[in-house]
Scaffold this motif. Structure first.
Motif, mmCIF file in Angstrom:
data_model
loop_
_atom_site.group_PDB
_atom_site.id
_atom_site.type_symbol
_atom_site.label_atom_id
_atom_site.label_comp_id
_atom_site.label_asym_id
_atom_site.label_seq_id
_atom_site.Cartn_x
_atom_site.Cartn_y
_atom_site.Cartn_z
ATOM 1 N N SER A 78 6.923 1.285 -12.522
ATOM 2 C CA SER A 78 5.834 0.341 -12.779
ATOM 3 C C SER A 78 4.974 0.127 -11.547
ATOM 4 O O SER A 78 3.755 -0.052 -11.644
ATOM 5 C CB SER A 78 6.405 -0.993 -13.257
ATOM 6 N N GLU A 79 5.593 0.165 -10.369
ATOM 7 C CA GLU A 79 4.839 -0.022 -9.123
ATOM 8 C C GLU A 79 3.960 1.185 -8.830
ATOM 9 O O GLU A 79 2.792 1.043 -8.455
ATOM 10 C CB GLU A 79 5.814 -0.257 -7.971
ATOM 11 N N VAL A 80 4.502 2.389 -9.001
ATOM 12 C CA VAL A 80 3.742 3.602 -8.694
ATOM 13 C C VAL A 80 2.578 3.785 -9.661
ATOM 14 O O VAL A 80 1.457 4.114 -9.251
ATOM 15 C CB VAL A 80 4.671 4.831 -8.742
ATOM 16 N N LEU A 81 2.828 3.575 -10.955
ATOM 17 C CA LEU A 81 1.820 3.867 -11.970
ATOM 18 C C LEU A 81 0.857 2.724 -12.222
ATOM 19 O O LEU A 81 -0.088 2.888 -13.005
ATOM 20 C CB LEU A 81 2.507 4.256 -13.288
ATOM 21 N N ALA A 82 1.092 1.586 -11.596
ATOM 22 C CA ALA A 82 0.190 0.448 -11.811
ATOM 23 C C ALA A 82 -1.232 0.817 -11.381
ATOM 24 O O ALA A 82 -1.435 1.380 -10.303
ATOM 25 C CB ALA A 82 0.675 -0.759 -11.013
ATOM 26 N N PRO A 83 -2.249 0.548 -12.209
ATOM 27 C CA PRO A 83 -3.629 0.886 -11.841
ATOM 28 C C PRO A 83 -4.044 0.166 -10.563
ATOM 29 O O PRO A 83 -3.741 -1.017 -10.380
ATOM 30 C CB PRO A 83 -4.449 0.390 -13.047
ATOM 31 N N ARG A 84 -4.691 0.885 -9.688
ATOM 32 C CA ARG A 84 -5.217 0.267 -8.471
ATOM 33 C C ARG A 84 -6.502 0.960 -8.051
ATOM 34 O O ARG A 84 -6.729 2.135 -8.365
ATOM 35 C CB ARG A 84 -4.187 0.318 -7.342
ATOM 36 N N GLU A 85 -7.325 0.238 -7.342
ATOM 37 C CA GLU A 85 -8.600 0.773 -6.873
ATOM 38 C C GLU A 85 -8.371 1.507 -5.557
ATOM 39 O O GLU A 85 -7.712 0.985 -4.648
ATOM 40 C CB GLU A 85 -9.606 -0.367 -6.682
ATOM 41 N N THR A 86 -8.910 2.711 -5.451
ATOM 42 C CA THR A 86 -8.673 3.520 -4.258
ATOM 43 C C THR A 86 -9.783 4.553 -4.099
ATOM 44 O O THR A 86 -10.609 4.733 -5.001
ATOM 45 C CB THR A 86 -7.306 4.228 -4.351
#
Length: 631
Positions: A333-341
């Protein structure tokens, strides 16, 4: 009767309370103050934090109360309700609560001719082997025995052999599986494998009562039978055995599994069950039970690791290697969580698909196979350059770099992947009939698990993704294989792709795509200054293009040798960019002359010439140097 032990950070922060029997239905409240059992030293425990309720077989049920402010942890997970068996513990704040049986072993009331002993896991762990060297030697060989088993049946055979060899008084060993049946008329016991020290002898029956008690309570149990009352079928005694113990394997990877070991005592059994219990105590078999516990723990852990490895292998077809690397040490869940980059996004589209689909309308499976192979070339080079496959759009693939791990060299990786894909199709045109168009853009985007409640996928979202797609579409207009936005071009202009020298770029034009207000400066990626090495890596089918960044690649026989495509010289690039500067400045006569000095096969110059000729070589009054592209 079991006991609950509370232990804080210091030795003085401790109490031990006997758990009432299951007839106390009210339960016991545990909290910091004013509860049935107080834990005054831990401020993270609420006044009334949990309720403990006794259950049969020395188990207790723990329930977190609504007034509790902080979580309860059991088995490494945050839980609100769970069942605790002797030997297990849970944690609140800085205090550990352990459920323990009385020291040594606990005796259940004698029923008929059988005496039952339940081994406390904590006591077993503290017990020292009398023949430690032999036991340790057997345990060190277990990992190779388990991992070296090619089939499940081979694994079961090896384990029963180890237990039989390492338990001197044992005559029979079985690995069983017990599940609580929904229909009580049906037996929930299955024998997975069984072995005997005396081959050919009729094997004694397995006590389903003993197995059920051990697996249900999750603790090792021992039955001792009287020598004078072997006719009691209910307890599964026989002439060949006078004791049996069952050790449950406490692992989700071996759900319901247990070791069942039966044998004969070294000394004659007493006619009195109570005397037998005194003469033949559980400690006499304690080493054997402890050894079986260790074998079961090792088996459970190794099977769990193998299951995780198989699961990861299955996931590799769904996730890129760089994503799998990120998942190795972090939660999914931490790795695949959407984030802006910051990303570098590449769109790669097949050319010639529409024409071939018309020609192969009666051979669609053959066409699908060729398209799949062509897309495989794209995905192969994207993944080899540590990119992520974001999506497939018919006959196009989208890849991106910069997620889930930050990649400062994301533009370099994207450019090398694009060049290798382009070189492959340039060398393989006569075989597949496909060519490609590639667009690369860099910018901020959201990447990760994106979708709706009904369906999700790992991809990237944002204007830069749309821009990369637009650039790929412009390759048809300019007749260029790889187009870049300004951010990507600037990053590559100062980058060095390892042993291939530097990237060769050409500014093509400033355009205004249909539907966009802001002008866009686009550049063409032509190759590298040491293009021969790059071309050789394609002809030999070797991914040496990844060498400057990753480890040496492996051979890939999908690439076919061919002569390098025609390329522009450095003088050609300088002449075109000089012509472009005059074109933007409105000096179209000089532009016209400079463009005609370029090779006839160079298609991007034709775009500038068409604009000049369309306006009769005279820039319009509102000329701003930007080419408006049609929809």
């Amino acid at each position: 009767m079991p006991e609950l032990i509370a232990q804080g950070r210091s030795s003085g922060q401790r109490w031990c309370r006997e758990v009432p029997d299951a007839t106390n239905h009210r339960g016991i409240t545990i909290g910091r103050s004013g509860a049935d059992w107080d834990v005054p030293w831990d401020s993270m425990i609420s006044r009334a934090h949990i309720r403990l309720t006794a259950m049969p077989d020395d188990r207790v049920e723990i329930q977190r109360l609504p007034t509790a402010r902080n979580p309860v942890f059991h088995g490494g997970r945050q839980v609100d309700q769970f069942t605790l068996v002797p030997g297990e513990h849970f944690v609140i704040g800085h205090t550990t609560f352990t459920l323990a049986s009385r020291a040594g072993s606990s005796h259940t009331p004698n029923v008929g001719d059988v005496t039952e002993h339940a081994f406390d896991l904590g006591s077993l762990r503290r017990q020292k082997f009398r023949d430690a060297n032999q036991r340790i030697d057997a345990l060190t060989k277990l990992p190779d025995l388990i991992t070296g088993s090619s089939t499940e049946q081979e694994l079961l055979v090896r384990l029963t052999g180890v237990l039989l060899t390492s338990t001197p008084a044992a005559t029979d060993v079985a690995i069983v599986c017990y599940r609580d049946p929904s229909d009580e008329a049906k037996s929930g016991l299955r024998i997975l494998h069984r072995d005997s020290r005396v081959p050919g002898r009729e094997q004694p029956p397995i006590s389903s009562r003993l197995v059920r008690a051990a697996v249900s309570s999750r603790e090792s149990r021992l039955h001792l039978w009287s020598s004078t009352r072997r006719d009691a079928v209910a307890f599964t005694a026989s002439e060949e055995v006078d004791w049996a113990f069952c050790v449950p394997i406490r692992s989700d990877a071996c759900a319901g599994w247990a070791f069942y070991v039966a044998g004969q005592t070294m000394a004659p059994l007493s006619a009195d069950p109570d005397e037998q219990a005194a003469d033949s105590t559980p400690q006499d078999l304690g080493d054997d039970v402890k050894f079986a516990e260790l074998v079961g723990t090792m088996l459970g852990n190794l099977r769990k690791s193998l299951r995780l490895e198989r699961r990861q292998s299955a996931m590799r077809s769904f996730f890129a290697p760089v994503v799998m690397d990120a998942l190795a040490n972090r939660e999914v869940s931490e790795v695949l969580a959407p984030r802006e980059t910051e990303l570098a996004v590449m769109f790669c589209d097949l050319r010639g698909f529409s024409r071939q689909s018309e020609q192969a309308s009666d051979r669609l499976l053959e066409l699908l196979d060729r398209v799949s192979n062509a897309l495989g070339v794209m995905t192969h080079h994207i993944l080899r350059q540590r990119g992520v496959i974001g999506d497939f759009h018919g006959d196009a693939a989208m890849g991106f770099w910069g997620w889930p791990l930050d990649q400062p060299d994301r533009q370099v990786r994207a450019a090398l992947a694009a060049l290798l894909i382009w070189r492959h199709y340039a060398a393989d045109t006569n075989q597949s009939g496909f060519r490609c168009g590639i667009g690369i853009a860099s910018g901020r985007a959201v990447a990760g698990r994106i979708g709706t409640t009904d369906q999700v996928k790992v991809t990237a979202f944002g204007p830069v993704v749309n821009l990369a797609s637009r650039l790929e579409g412009m390759t048809k207009v300019f007749g260029a294989e790889v187009l870049l936005d300004q951010t990507t071009a600037e990053a590559l202009s100062t980058a060095t792709p390892g042993s291939f020298g530097t990237f060769r770029l050409r500014r093509l034009a400033t355009v205004r795509p249909a539907g966009m207000n802001e002008p866009l400066q686009i550049s063409q990626l032509l190759g590298t200054s040491d293009d021969g090495s790059l071309q050789e890596s394609v002809e030999l089918g070797v991914d040496s293009a990844v060498t400057p960044i990753d480890s040496p690649g492996q051979q890939d026989g999908s690439d076919s040798p061919s002569s390098p495509p025609t390329t522009l010289t450095d003088d050609d690039i300088r002449n075109y960019e000089q012509a472009l500067d005059r074109f933007v400045a409105g000096d179209w006569d000089e532009t016209y002359q400079l463009l005609h000095a370029l090779p006839a096969w160079d298609r991007p110059k034709d775009v500038l010439l068409s604009v000049i000729l369309r306006h009769n070589r005279v820039p319009p009054a509102d000329w701003d140097g930007v080419i408006d592209l049609p929809k």
